[in-house]
Scaffold this motif. Structure first.
Motif, PDB file in Angstrom:
ATOM      1  N   VAL A  56     -23.315  61.226  28.982  1.00 50.04           N
ATOM      2  CA  VAL A  56     -24.608  60.480  29.560  1.00 50.04           C
ATOM      3  C   VAL A  56     -25.095  61.787  30.488  1.00 50.04           C
ATOM      4  O   VAL A  56     -26.441  61.978  30.853  1.00 50.04           O
ATOM      5  N   PHE A  57     -24.287  61.947  31.428  1.00 48.96           N
ATOM      6  CA  PHE A  57     -24.799  63.056  32.689  1.00 48.96           C
ATOM      7  C   PHE A  57     -25.282  64.376  31.815  1.00 48.96           C
ATOM      8  O   PHE A  57     -26.491  64.966  32.166  1.00 48.96           O
ATOM      9  N   LYS A  58     -24.653  64.746  30.696  1.00 50.11           N
ATOM     10  CA  LYS A  58     -25.121  66.148  30.098  1.00 50.11           C
ATOM     11  C   LYS A  58     -26.601  65.740  29.484  1.00 50.11           C
ATOM     12  O   LYS A  58     -27.439  66.789  29.637  1.00 50.11           O
ATOM     13  N   ALA A  59     -26.821  64.831  28.968  1.00 50.69           N
ATOM     14  CA  ALA A  59     -28.205  64.230  28.326  1.00 50.69           C
ATOM     15  C   ALA A  59     -29.349  64.333  29.515  1.00 50.69           C
ATOM     16  O   ALA A  59     -30.170  64.891  29.290  1.00 50.69           O
ATOM     17  N   GLY A 112     -30.813  67.565  29.025  1.00 52.21           N
ATOM     18  CA  GLY A 112     -31.546  67.394  27.894  1.00 52.21           C
ATOM     19  C   GLY A 112     -33.050  67.209  28.061  1.00 52.21           C
ATOM     20  O   GLY A 112     -33.669  67.996  28.961  1.00 52.21           O
ATOM     21  N   GLU A 113     -33.852  66.661  27.216  1.00 54.58           N
ATOM     22  CA  GLU A 113     -35.167  66.544  27.517  1.00 54.58           C
ATOM     23  C   GLU A 113     -35.839  65.559  28.421  1.00 54.58           C
ATOM     24  O   GLU A 113     -36.959  65.392  28.443  1.00 54.58           O
ATOM     25  N   MET A 114     -34.714  64.553  29.105  1.00 56.68           N
ATOM     26  CA  MET A 114     -35.135  63.660  29.828  1.00 56.68           C
ATOM     27  C   MET A 114     -35.773  64.381  31.400  1.00 56.68           C
ATOM     28  O   MET A 114     -35.364  65.542  31.482  1.00 56.68           O
ATOM     29  N   LYS A 115     -36.321  63.285  32.123  1.00 57.27           N
ATOM     30  CA  LYS A 115     -37.039  63.784  33.143  1.00 57.27           C
ATOM     31  C   LYS A 115     -36.137  64.287  34.382  1.00 57.27           C
ATOM     32  O   LYS A 115     -36.386  65.224  35.279  1.00 57.27           O
TER      33      LYS A 115
END
Length: 283
Positions: free
Chosen positions: A211-214, A218-221
């Motif tokens: 989850v932390f990796k995403a 990732g593309e999250m803000k």
């Protein structure tokens, strides 16, 4: 009629190992004789001796015969190593050389010998011709320095390699990561939990939690935000969560007997995909 045959099944080969260890101790001694030309003519079999020196618990000295060991070799200087004290049957490798004024070694001679008795000598009756010796004396102000490099070879011993147990220190990886979290060196992300701030390292979080990796890569803000706000979690629970991520264990001051705290930590572990922490909280 044909004969039935049973194919054999290959079995793993039983393998053991052993090692023969040959230990040795090396020492060196320089024996200098000044005004050497005054010793020539003292007669065959006459010698001058160095002081006693020790190598591996044995005492030795060097004997130099200016007119040779025997009368049949009058044109040579002789040089010998003598065992002065210690146990018998000592095996050695010995190198004699002559040192020039600048420290350079010449006239190297080597031998390997077993001294069977105290008082025994071994060396070279024709160590150097007197004509070459005179050239050395002319260059070195009538001085002769014999350098002896002596290696005492101990009895070989064999050991079973499989029985050698090398103590391996316990892993302290968790301690290093705990210190990294505590010291705050290299932190690159901050979390705000109920207005309390916690700093951490993005790559450590991403390696431990999908989850932390995403969130962080990732593309999250959150990938571009340096301070991330955490809702619906108490600071003590987030602190325990971070401690587990860095050390794979609960903090020492975390009260596992309090079911409420464990329930909150279980929810946090599920939220960030930490299966091992979930199992600990359920246990």
């Amino acid at each position: 009629m044909g004969q039935n045959t049973t194919s054999s099944v290959d079995k793993p080969t039983s393998e053991t190992s052993s090692r023969c260890l040959i230990e040795c101790v090396t020492g060196a001694h320089n024996f200098e004789v000044t005004r050497f030309s005054l010793l020539q003519g003292m007669g065959a079999g006459k010698f001058v001796s160095s002081s006693t020196f020790s190598v591996s618990g044995y005492d030795w000295n060097i004997r130099v015969y200016p007119d040779g060991l025997k009368e049949d070799n009058p044109v040579y200087m002789s040089a010998f190593l003598r065992l002065c004290s210690g146990t018998t049957d000592v095996n050695v490798k010995c190198t004699f050389s002559l040192l020039e004024k600048d420290g350079r070694a010449t006239n190297l001679e080597s031998l390997t010998h077993t001294f069977q008795a105290v008082g025994g000598s071994w060396g070279w009756s024709k160590f150097i011709e007197k004509s070459k010796l005179q050239e050395l004396l002319d260059r070195n102000d009538d001085r002769v320095t014999i350098r002896c490099v002596l290696t005492v070879i101990k009895e070989p011993r064999t050991e079973d390699v499989s029985m050698i147990l090398v103590p391996v220190p316990q892993s302290d990886l968790h301690t290093h990561f705990a210190n990294m979290l505590k010291d705050g060196e290299g932190v690159d992300v901050t979390f705000s939990v109920a207005d309390q701030l916690f700093s951490a390292h993005r790559y450590v979080l991403a390696a431990r939690s999908p989850v932390f990796k995403a969130e962080l890569f990732g593309e999250m803000k959150e990938t571009t935000i340096k301070c991330i706000k955490i809702d619906d979690m108490e600071p003590a629970i987030f602190e325990a969560l971070l401690n587990f991520i860095y050390t794979d264990s609960l903090p020492s001051n975390f009260d596992v007997d309090k079911n409420v705290a464990l329930q909150h930590l279980l929810v946090a572990a599920d939220r960030y995909g930490l299966d091992r922490l979930k199992a600990i909280c359920k246990g």
